[in-house]
Design a protein around this motif. Structure first.
Motif, mmCIF file in Angstrom:
data_model
loop_
_atom_site.group_PDB
_atom_site.id
_atom_site.type_symbol
_atom_site.label_atom_id
_atom_site.label_comp_id
_atom_site.label_asym_id
_atom_site.label_seq_id
_atom_site.Cartn_x
_atom_site.Cartn_y
_atom_site.Cartn_z
ATOM 1 N N VAL A 275 8.180 43.316 84.310
ATOM 2 C CA VAL A 275 8.072 44.509 85.152
ATOM 3 C C VAL A 275 8.600 44.191 86.540
ATOM 4 C CG1 VAL A 275 6.476 46.174 86.163
ATOM 5 C CG2 VAL A 275 6.100 45.310 83.840
ATOM 6 N N THR A 276 9.493 45.029 87.021
ATOM 7 C CA THR A 276 10.128 44.712 88.301
ATOM 8 C C THR A 276 9.745 45.698 89.400
ATOM 9 O OG1 THR A 276 12.075 46.004 87.729
ATOM 10 C CG2 THR A 276 12.087 43.683 87.122
ATOM 11 N N ASP A 277 8.725 46.490 89.145
ATOM 12 C CA ASP A 277 8.321 47.411 90.214
ATOM 13 C C ASP A 277 6.815 47.330 90.468
ATOM 14 O OD1 ASP A 277 7.543 48.487 87.850
ATOM 15 O OD2 ASP A 277 8.387 50.481 88.187
ATOM 16 N N CYS A 278 6.306 46.115 90.502
ATOM 17 C CA CYS A 278 4.891 45.944 90.821
ATOM 18 C C CYS A 278 4.653 46.262 92.297
ATOM 19 C CB CYS A 278 4.469 44.485 90.578
ATOM 20 S SG CYS A 278 4.722 43.940 88.900
ATOM 21 N N ASP A 279 3.442 46.671 92.584
ATOM 22 C CA ASP A 279 3.074 46.907 93.978
ATOM 23 C C ASP A 279 2.462 45.629 94.536
ATOM 24 O OD1 ASP A 279 2.360 47.791 96.408
ATOM 25 O OD2 ASP A 279 0.783 49.179 95.717
ATOM 26 N N LEU A 280 3.156 45.031 95.461
ATOM 27 C CA LEU A 280 2.675 43.766 96.014
ATOM 28 C C LEU A 280 2.071 43.956 97.395
ATOM 29 C CD1 LEU A 280 5.599 41.458 94.823
ATOM 30 C CD2 LEU A 280 3.432 41.907 93.703
ATOM 31 N N ALA A 281 1.831 45.220 97.750
ATOM 32 C CA ALA A 281 1.228 45.477 99.063
ATOM 33 C C ALA A 281 -0.095 44.740 99.162
ATOM 34 C CB ALA A 281 1.016 46.984 99.238
ATOM 35 N N GLY A 282 -0.359 44.200 100.324
ATOM 36 C CA GLY A 282 -1.595 43.449 100.510
ATOM 37 C C GLY A 282 -1.435 41.985 100.147
ATOM 38 N N HIS A 283 -0.340 41.654 99.471
ATOM 39 C CA HIS A 283 -0.101 40.250 99.100
ATOM 40 C C HIS A 283 1.141 39.712 99.761
ATOM 41 C CE1 HIS A 283 -3.316 40.380 96.095
ATOM 42 N NE2 HIS A 283 -2.918 41.630 95.899
ATOM 43 N N VAL A 284 2.137 40.588 99.956
ATOM 44 C CA VAL A 284 3.318 40.212 100.716
ATOM 45 C C VAL A 284 3.268 41.002 102.019
ATOM 46 C CG1 VAL A 284 5.832 40.244 100.801
ATOM 47 C CG2 VAL A 284 4.654 39.786 98.635
ATOM 48 N N PRO A 285 3.017 40.337 103.139
ATOM 49 C CA PRO A 285 2.930 41.054 104.417
ATOM 50 C C PRO A 285 4.217 41.834 104.685
ATOM 51 C CG PRO A 285 2.194 38.775 104.658
ATOM 52 C CD PRO A 285 2.742 38.904 103.274
#
Length: 955
Positions: A275-285
């Motif tokens: 999956v290439t559209d994960c939400d990484l907000a909160g983990h990648v500033p």
DNA sequence: CTGCTAGCATA
DNA sequence: GTATGCTAGCAGA
């Protein structure tokens, strides 16, 4: 790729690669790198690859050790030593992920992680952070998916994304801007690499995995379907959707199993799709920006504490030294470890009773003392020990020196075996040595100095002052013998040292030099330096006593060695996209041929197997056997198949298939894999002491056998390109060996033909067929050309008959007529045979000597072979001397005139350059002029020059 | 996994 | 018929 690949996506005609016009190969190479490490995929590998190391209190540390080494190496190799660079190390988080929700059995079969590994996970995360890496671990999202997402975002943001993973599933991420590397095996996978490895392009990997399934993750595919069937089906039906649509018409058990799996496959596909559209907000500033994923400097104080806690003594001391604090243990107690050399079985002459003393240098005092000795020495031998045979990638593990017989020093720098002592920090030692290493007035000798030149260049050091190379001394002195230091020591010193295999073992069980015990490494490396010095002292005076050899060694081989190092280091640009498209086309044509061949044969068989071809052709179809191989099997070589093709349909298919397979397997698939990820170029290695005649040879990859004769093959050369603003210039000697034959024989007819600038094959035909040159037919010219080549090879009537396909009697007739017309050539051939038999050797024009052991010895066939060598070697060898002189002359001119033109290849009679556009005129006029001017023969030398955007068009 | 054979690319 | 290096297949470990 924001969505999992849609099942109905059609197979594109060509891979996603764009044309070179809109995306030259240099483009991607110039982009800033985003390095993504699949930490989870390396956990097990690091755990198993390392010995069971423990901290003093018994805590397992093997995997931690492995990670530290790997992360350091990755950073150095991909990002370089300097600051900056974007990267992240991604781990699986514990707990369920969305895939478990899709499919409860997902990864259900997996054995629990060993406790010894589990306890190391937290420290691994910690140390990776301390090393300056952003660490990413997102609950509910697998490392693969996080990496897939970062790769997509990074590529879109203009990064060249390099994914370091041991997991082949991620091959589905590869595209123009995303490359995979496996740090453990040093393998890189770009688009052509994926195509070559799996047989399908990256965008078909998901379909491929869906069909074969993944036992490790407990994802079923189609029963009884493995890689071969999957590739075949995908090639035939384009995509998984195509395969599924055609399920009704696929025969056999596999077809039945496919029909059974139809309901499952969409779900399987979903599971194997990254999956290439994960939400990484909160983990990648700053998400969705990725600028925060920047490599930071190593947190040295915290690192020091970490290393202390887990008992990493050597690494801690290295770091402490770097921080300027005295390394406590090293300063306190380390003393020289004197090591007596192993006793030699035979005491060499003049060496009686010499005690050998090799010193392990572990303190700054020892190092300072040795540097003083090096500076005072008339000449010093040095040798590097490394972690790789690839000269462009090798990193120093230790370095040894000798300034007088019987004594040597070994400075271990990166030994990390279980009992490795604390060692001086590599950077500090190299900084101390640099003034001496780079001092042109400090004379140095080595064994194969080109290799050490590369190794030190890998650490930013330009070695100057190489005065001698024992490899080249031996090569010039007696080219027909072996030149390994081991053999040289036996021959010239009567000594046997430790062998590399003694230390490291061989094959799969081989350990890296860094794991070798430092005491044994001292003996080995110390010996290498000390024996190099002694071999030089024995060998050079003998060599120098022969003026011809001395000149060849000093005025040809030594300068050429330095030039080769520069050529290899610079490398040549190869456009992987061009080759990927060719691979794709070749694969298509091969499949068509396979279909036809199976049809004719009535069954499938492996067209790449001479054995199976033989069974089909001669047993099943009953075709006549034309000749046998050395082992007695019926031959299926080109000549045989060509003959059979006149009467039967199958051999022609096999022939074409074979030539396409050769092109694909050897060139279009392989060359892109040989691109060095750090430079974006291909770096061949020129062997300077292999060919007995004086020629170079090229390997890893061989750039001296790139196809040219057939139209298909020739296209490979289109991929050899120049960077923007540059062109490829190729200059080759015209008929150099025949010109040498004219000069050496003094034959007036041949000499006149060259003097008058005639077409020499036409002139030969005119004489042999007794015609005016204008009256020579093209077939007559072809005959004459074959005769001329045959003469250079020392051919007889049999050979000529063979290659012209005529009666031996007719061939003899041609040869007789040739020798009647060119009596000087005949006399020369007779003379050289006699002289070779008399002296046991032949020589080139410049005094290079080629010894022919069989020229007098025993049986007929061997002596006949030696006589052919006697005729060929002076011509081939003189040509080799001439082009080496040309390399020296051209390189000197380039340096003296401050040109930016770079020599990038040598192919026996051809030099290839990468030329900035404003130097094209210079190259076009000066290069052939310099090549023609290296010697004044009795016939003119002629070099022809071509210019083009690639090697093909520069001809 | 290693070493050998057959076959083939270049000058 | 000279000089090389590399690949796939395959047999024996």
């Amino acid at each position: 790729m924001t969505e999992p690949a849609a099942p109905d996506q059609a197979l594109p005609e060509t891979p996603a690669a764009a044309s070179p016009a809109d995306r030259p190969a240099t483009d991607a190479a110039a982009l800033p790198v985003l390095l993504l490490v699949d930490g989870s995929s390396y956990l097990y590998r690091a755990y198993h690859a390392m010995p069971d190391l423990r901290s003093p209190d018994g805590f397992p540390t093997g995997a931690i050790h492995g990670f530290i080494a790997m992360m350091k190496r990755l950073r150095e190799q991909v990002i370089g030593a300097g600051p900056g660079g974007h990267a992240a190390c991604v781990f699986d988080a514990s707990g369920p992920t969305f895939r478990d929700a899709w499919y409860p059995e997902y990864k259900a079969q997996r054995a629990p992680m060993p406790d010894d590994l589990r306890t190391q996970i937290a420290p691994i995360h910690e140390v990776v952070r301390l090393l300056g890496w952003p660490v990413l671990e997102v609950p509910g999202i697998e490392a693969d998916d996080a990496i897939g997402t970062l790769a997509r975002v990074g590529a879109a943001a203009g990064h060249r994304v390099i994914v370091s993973t041991g997991d082949k599933d991620l091959a589905q991420l590869v595209n123009e801007r995303v490359t995979l590397i496996n740090t453990m095996t040093n393998e890189t996978l770009d688009i052509p690499g994926v195509q070559a490895k799996f047989g399908v392009p990256p965008e078909r990997i998901v379909d491929y995995l869906s069909l074969i399934g993944d036992t490790v993750d407990n994802v079923p595919g189609v029963e009884k379907v493995g890689p071969k069937t999957a590739v075949k089906w995908l090639a035939e039906h384009g995509s998984l959707a195509g395969v599924m649509a055609a399920a009704g018409s696929i025969k056999g058990v596999a077809g039945e199993n496919l029909r059974k799996a139809l309901d499952w496959l969409p779900q399987g596909q979903r599971l194997v799709t990254v999956v290439t559209d994960c939400d990484l907000a909160g983990h990648v500033p700053g998400w969705p920006a990725i600028e925060s994923l920047a490599l930071a400097p190593v947190d040295k104080p915290a690192m020091l504490d970490f290393l202390q806690r887990y008992g990493f003594g050597r690494l801690k001391n290295e770091l402490a030294a770097e921080l300027g604090a005295p390394a406590p243990a090293a300063a306190a107690g380390a003393v020289a470890v004197p090591v007596e050399g192993t006793a030699a079985p035979a005491t060499p002459p003049g060496d009686a009773g010499l005690a050998r003393h090799y010193e392990t240098v572990l303190t700054r005092e020892q190092l300072a003392a040795w540097i003083a000795r090096l500076k005072a020495a008339e000449i010093s031998a040095l040798d590097t020990e490394t972690d790789s045979l690839d000269p462009m990638r090798a990193r120093i593990v230790g370095i040894s020196f000798a300034v007088q017989p019987g004594e040597a020093a070994y400075v271990p720098l990166a030994h990390d075996g279980p009992d490795a002592p604390e060692q001086l920090p590599l950077d500090e030692v190299l900084a101390e040595l640099r003034p001496w290493l780079e001092d042109a007035a400090a004379a140095k000798v080595g064994q194969n100095i080109k290799y050490d030149t590369h190794v030190l260049a890998n650490h930013g050091i330009t070695v100057r002052g190489w005065r001698h190379d024992t490899l080249l001394e031996s090569y010039v002195f007696e080219a027909h013998l072996a030149h390994s230091l081991e053999k040289l020591a036996e021959r010239h010193l009567g000594r046997r040292g430790l062998s590399y295999e003694d230390l490291c073992g061989k094959g799969a069980a081989q350990i890296p030099f860094s794991q070798v015990d430092v005491v044994r490494a001292t003996t080995y490396s110390g010996e290498d330096s000390e024996m190099t010095l002694q071999v030089h002292q024995q060998l050079y005076p003998q060599l120098a006593a022969e003026p011809g050899m001395k000149r060849v060694y000093e005025e040809i081989e030594l300068p050429v060695s330095a030039i080769l190092a520069r050529i290899e280091r610079h490398g040549v640009l190869v456009d992987a996209g061009v080759l990927a498209r060719q691979s794709q086309q070749l694969a298509q044509r091969m499949m068509d041929l396979e279909r036809e061949a199976y049809d004719i044969a009535g069954q499938p068989f492996n067209m790449g197997s001479p054995k199976q071809i033989g069974e089909i052709l001669f047993t099943k179809l009953g075709l006549p056997v034309k000749k046998k191989t050395a082992t007695g099997a019926p031959s299926t070589d080109e000549e045989v198949l060509q003959e059979l093709a006149a009467d039967y349909p199958l051999p022609a298919r096999i022939l074409e298939h074979r030539s396409l397979a050769k092109l694909k397997g050897t060139y279009t698939d392989k060359l892109p894999q040989m691109v060095n990820p750090a430079t974006g170029r291909v770096h061949t290695n020129y062997a300077q002491a292999v060919a007995v005649t004086g020629r170079l040879s090229s390997n890893d990859p061989n750039l001296q056998n790139i196809p040219i004769r057939t139209a298909d093959g020739r296209r490979v050369r289109e991929a050899f390109i120049a960077p923007p603003g540059h062109v490829i210039v190729s200059a080759d000697y015209s008929q150099i060996e025949l010109r040498i034959m004219a000069h050496m024989s003094g034959d007036p007819g041949l000499t006149r033909a060259f003097a008058e600038g005639m077409d020499v094959h036409r002139a030969t035909a005119a004489e042999v067929f007794n015609l005016a040159p204008d009256a020579v037919t093209s077939e007559q010219r072809r005959y004459a050309k074959t005769i001329n080549f045959g003469l250079i090879y020392g051919m007889g009537a049999f050979g000529l008959a063979q290659s012209l396909g005529i009666e031996q009697k007719a061939a003899k007739d041609y040869i007789d007529r040739y020798f009647a017309r060119f009596a000087g050539v005949k006399r020369y051939m007779d003379d050289i045979r006699a002289s070779a038999a008399d002296k046991g050797y032949v020589e080139t024009l410049f005094g290079r000597r080629i010894t022919l052991l069989d020229i007098r010895g025993g049986n007929g066939p061997r002596r006949a072979g030696a006589e052919r060598q006697a005729i060929n070697a002076p011509m081939q060898g003189t040509a080799a001397d001439l082009i080496k002189l040309a390399m020296i002359a051209v390189q000197r001119a380039l340096d003296e005139q401050g040109k930016r033109t770079v020599m990038v290849m040598q192919v026996h009679d051809e030099l290839v350059f990468e030329v900035p556009e404003d130097e094209i005129d210079w190259a076009r006029s000066e290069v052939p002029r310099l090549m023609a001017g290296v010697a004044a023969l009795s016939v003119p030398l002629l070099a022809e020059v071509g210019v083009g955007p690639n090697w093909e068009q520069a001809h």
